[in-house]
Design an enzyme around this catalytic site. Structure first.
Site, mmCIF file in Angstrom:
data_model
loop_
_atom_site.group_PDB
_atom_site.id
_atom_site.type_symbol
_atom_site.label_atom_id
_atom_site.label_comp_id
_atom_site.label_asym_id
_atom_site.label_seq_id
_atom_site.Cartn_x
_atom_site.Cartn_y
_atom_site.Cartn_z
ATOM 1 N N LYS A 99 0.858 -1.193 0.000
ATOM 2 C CA LYS A 99 0.000 0.000 0.000
ATOM 3 C C LYS A 99 0.891 1.239 0.000
ATOM 4 C CE LYS A 99 -3.900 2.012 2.591
ATOM 5 N NZ LYS A 99 -4.794 1.862 3.759
ATOM 6 N N SER A 118 -9.855 1.956 2.699
ATOM 7 C CA SER A 118 -8.964 2.694 1.838
ATOM 8 C C SER A 118 -7.922 1.837 1.132
ATOM 9 C CB SER A 118 -8.249 3.773 2.649
ATOM 10 O OG SER A 118 -7.344 3.165 3.569
ATOM 11 N N SER A 141 -10.064 -0.196 7.007
ATOM 12 C CA SER A 141 -9.487 -0.133 5.663
ATOM 13 C C SER A 141 -8.801 -1.391 5.151
ATOM 14 C CB SER A 141 -8.489 1.017 5.591
ATOM 15 O OG SER A 141 -9.190 2.209 5.380
#
Ligand code: GLN
Length: 495
Positions: free
Chosen positions: A79, A157, A181
């Site tokens: 990420k 997210s 997330s």
């Protein structure tokens, strides 16, 4: 797409050790698939092809000598919230334009020490604020799941990470979870994601959103793969004062398949009026399967659950407003209007660099922390946060783990236009209580809805008892036998 990409992480690890294929072949298969499909999914912001091949070569040399770490040669997506040395790190924000860290986060360091091969940096909501990957400066991300042929959001997210893992563009991708997330995108994409206990994984080198809530964790396609990744990622880090000096058990060994006598709590507050009936049915099925596997099902109450969302959306923005103060045009990335003086540069840089949602959170956070409102909002939220944690503490006197749905809906399409921002925040209703209490939570696929879309089940554990969470999740995963594949995966094969 190469068949290699469909293997689980555990299968890749074992096959690499047995020299059935090389780390270089595996990396190449993934890079090809990413390069072929990224124009569609947009799950990667940066693809680190040469780094991946270099790391794979080093892994092959170790494997040839029968050496190597826990995930030697296994490809990993990261990420783009983790700082990676010499590799662009964006947090999906314009304000970090051109930011290339001079250091590597502890979590990614651990991954590389154990032989992971970095494929690239995955897309996310700007500064990890969002539930659909709609706020990235680098564009939205598509899930490989579709409805009537139309693309769907991957959740957020960690949407790029979830989409990449579901689309077989990585067997694992790192995520972060502040209020859901990791778990919510795993639920939307029909895969597995675990947020460990707050303090289990180091936050050092992870771009901060809300420091008392942020935790790193893996997104994978199976529970076993998440257990393997936690073996890589967990552990005390003296560089993070909130990281806890505690022994890390072998999480893969915790997957015994035996959950006889385990007490599983079912909180009545997670059945609000008007809840989606398909999600209720999926949850009931999970309860039934756990009972059949020998678990004892116990009704529990978490009475302050209804305040969790409001509490989270005070605490998280408060911390975000303070954490994001550092982006001022001086120290990082974007700089606008330097010729007009310092104050004007701050204003212009922040106005141009942050997106709408991030600005909204900074304003809410500044407001709830301001002298006149601190007691009414922030202080009160902290008190309620404690009550929420107490609810869990009391429940865990009676149960070993808690089963709930992960999200109140399946993934939605790009035509979804919430009437106001709070509607989007409702996505987090089942995940934020766990975050506020700092507890571990996993999402596994619980079944499909009538549109053929995955729905997630969440198991929440006691603090630092990821082992039980993983064991129960693994047993439930076997009982559910979820094997549906995203519709667009076929498109990839044909491409
Ligand atoms: N969707 C939640 C939010 O927007 C959670 C985000 C997260 O966990 N990073 O704040």
């Amino acid at each position: 797409m190469s068949e290699l990409n469909s293997l689980t992480l555990a299968e890749m690890r074992d096959a690499l050790r047995a020299k059935k294929f090389s780390a270089t072949e595996l990396a190449e298969a993934h890079l090809k698939a990413i390069e072929k499909t990224n124009g569609h999914y947009n799950s990667y912001i940066t693809i680190t092809r040469s780094k991946a091949l270099e790391m794979a070569k080093a892994a092959d040399e170790k494997l040839a000598k029968g050496q190597g770490g826990l995930i030697e040669g296994v490809p990993v997506g990261v990420k783009d919230l983790f700082c990676t040395k010499d590799v662009l790190t964006t947090a999906a924000s314009h304000i970090l334009d051109g930011f290339v860290p001079q250091y590597e986060s502890t979590i990614t360091t651990k991954c590389w020490e154990q032989g992971g091969v970095m494929l690239g940096k995955t897309n996310l909501d700007e500064f990890a604020m969002g539930s659909a990957n709609l706020t990235s400066y680098y564009g939205t991300v598509k899930s490989p799941w579709t409805k009537d042929g139309q693309p769907l959001v991957p959740g957020g997210s960690s949407g790029g990470s979830a989409s990449a893992v579901a689309a077989h563009l990585a067997p694992v991708a790192l995520g972060t979870d502040t209020g859901g997330s990791i778990r919510q995108p795993a639920s939307f994409c029909g895969i597995v994601g675990i947020k460990p206990t707050y303090g289990r994984c180091s936050r050092w080198g992870v771009v901060a959103f809300a420091s008392s809530l942020d935790q790193a964790g893996p997104i994978t396609r199976t529970v076993r793969d998440s257990a393997i990744m936690l073996n890589v990622m967990c552990g005390h880090d003296p560089k993070d004062s909130t990281s806890v000096p505690m022994d890390v058990p072998d999480f893969e060994k915790a997957l015994t398949g035996n959950i006889k006598g385990k007490k599983i709590g079912i909180p009545k507050e997670y059945r609000p009026d008007g809840m989606n009936t398909e999600i209720l049915a999926m949850w009931d099925n999970g309860i039934k399967l756990l009972r059949e596997a020998g678990a004892e099902i116990i009704d529990i109450s978490l009475p302050h659950t209804k305040y969790a969302l409001a509490t989270y959306y005070i605490v998280a923005p408060a911390e975000c407003s303070s954490n994001l103060a550092r982006y001022d045009g001086v120290r990082y990335g974007l700089r606008v209007g330097a010729e007009d003086g310092l104050t004007s540069m701050y204003e212009k840089t922040r106005a141009a660099g942050f997106g709408k949602e991030v600005k909204r959170r900074i304003m809410i956070g500044t407001y709830v922390l301001s002298a006149g409102y601190y007691d009414a909002y922030y202080k009160k939220a902290q008190k309620v946060r404690w009550l929420i944690a107490e609810d869990f503490r009391k429940a865990y006197e009676k149960v070993d783990a808690i089963l709930t749905p992960t999200a109140p809906s399946a993934a939605f399409g790009f035509d979804y236009k919430p009437s106001d921002p709070v509607e989007m925040y409702l996505n987090d209703v089942f995940t934020v209580p766990t975050s506020l209490a700092g507890l571990p939570g996993i999402s596994i696929p619980g079944g499909l809805n009538k549109d053929g879309l995955p729905l997630g089940l969440q198991l929440i554990g006691k603090a630092f008892d990821e082992a039980t969470v993983l064991n129960v999740a693994h047993a439930l995963e076997q009982a559910i036998g979820f094997n549906a594949k995203p519709q667009a995966l076929k498109m990839n094969d044909a491409a």
